[in-house]
Design an enzyme around this catalytic site. Sequence first.
Site, mmCIF file in Angstrom:
data_model
loop_
_atom_site.group_PDB
_atom_site.id
_atom_site.type_symbol
_atom_site.label_atom_id
_atom_site.label_comp_id
_atom_site.label_asym_id
_atom_site.label_seq_id
_atom_site.Cartn_x
_atom_site.Cartn_y
_atom_site.Cartn_z
ATOM 1 N NE ARG A 36 -3.156 2.492 3.046
ATOM 2 C CZ ARG A 36 -2.819 3.286 4.064
ATOM 3 N NH1 ARG A 36 -1.806 2.952 4.865
ATOM 4 N NH2 ARG A 36 -3.469 4.399 4.306
ATOM 5 N NE ARG A 77 -4.028 14.668 5.694
ATOM 6 C CZ ARG A 77 -3.719 13.653 6.491
ATOM 7 N NH1 ARG A 77 -3.232 13.880 7.704
ATOM 8 N NH2 ARG A 77 -3.870 12.411 6.078
ATOM 9 C CE LYS A 230 -8.825 4.495 3.340
ATOM 10 N NZ LYS A 230 -7.656 5.401 3.478
ATOM 11 C CB THR A 288 -7.405 1.074 11.183
ATOM 12 O OG1 THR A 288 -7.920 1.450 9.915
ATOM 13 C CG2 THR A 288 -6.903 2.319 11.912
#
Length: 483
Positions: A36, A77, A230, A288
Amino acid sequence: MHSMYRNTKIICTIGPATESQKMIEQLVKNGMNIARLNFSHGTHQYHKTLIQNIRVVSKRLHQPVAILQDLQGPRIRIGILTEPVEVVRNEKIIIVPESEFKSLAGKRGLGKILPVQYEELYKDLHKDSTILIDEGFIELEVVKIVGSHIHAQVVTSGIVKTNKGINTPGKELSADPLTKKDRDDIRFGIEHGVDSIALSFVSCADDMVVLKKEVMKRARGGITPALIAKIERQAAMDDIENIIVESDAVMVARGDLALECSAAEVPVMQKRIVGACIRNAKPVIVATQMLDSMIENPRPTRAEVSDVANAVIDHADCVMLSGETASGSYPLEAVAMMEKIIEETEASPYDDAPREFARMFHMSGDRHAIAEAAVDIAITEQASALVIASLTGATIRAVAQLRPAMRILGLVTEEALARQLIFSWGVNPLVIAKQQSVGKLIEVCLSTLEKTKIAKKGDKIVLVAGQKVGIPGTTNFVQVQEL
């Protein structure tokens, strides 16, 4: 070298701790099937080097390794800070668009100011909204919104650093599913032959349609990257069935899902998503913090071991390592540990699918009827392997959906398709030359089994193919062969 015949595949995130060819080779030897690349970090030149390193190692080891490009998506962010900012409980702070930050920073009477990269965040929040920073370690509560400025009170203290993620539980953002950066990254990924593209923060099936259109616009013919949704928002859970239909695979991104929803709900959500993906014959990735403590420690916690084992028992196609291999102190140990947990769990009866499993996830159509028949015959004949020849991979995935006890060998004619099939549970893809007849195909199949030692003399195998060899969508042939 790790076992070739593990059913559950391992995804490793490549980063500073594992970017060299030497480390990537060790990751593959320790069990990595898929690499990934996290496009939230790093330049295109950096990712180009990683792709080259992965391909060189794959060729050297004669082992296919798929590359997963993980897009940043509309991630909120913190902007660029000159230095970290400490925020203390009950303190008042102001969050402003990054474009306004420089002109406001240091002005008297304003207090502490934090920049946010998503310029329109103020439009999506209101008084009493919760803002979580840095995976929820810092919590703020919105007091008021004045123009584009969000005035908030600190609930949980912490130190805010540049580029840390922001979550707004229960709030759907109006940002486009693909940012300009994502579109640039997609172009780069396709130019450099990534095998799959994952879209972050999917809200609905339409987001995957947008991604598909962008990829098709950039594609240069041949096999296009598999598209992965996702799942990390409540809105995505509300539209999960439609999202699965529009996707080639799904990732249970538990980190942000736990922040956007509730950590207590995530285990049940995970099982729901995994079940829905198997029902639709789509690969599913559990991700995760699977071995999170191994970022700093050489051994995982008992809870982490159980977490990986439970994903295997749920029949997830892949399990994923993030910081453990990207930046951790024990990346090789983390992969080896994950493989060991998978092998121990798969050797137990707890991950075995009952014979009725096929009926639980029944899908209509000739392809799925052939897949069910092939698995039934393999069980009855006590075959050691199912060998499926496919031009598109669809029949191979239909067999994998049934989670049979015997090995699955997928024979395909293109390397790009072989790499995409790595995502599917139990599938060992092999590239063969195109054959002109079923007789030739059987010949190649038997010699391949002999070379790879998947089956030995006296073993029975079940071969699945199309009598019109070389024509997609014509699978109609199931035969038992004894070596």
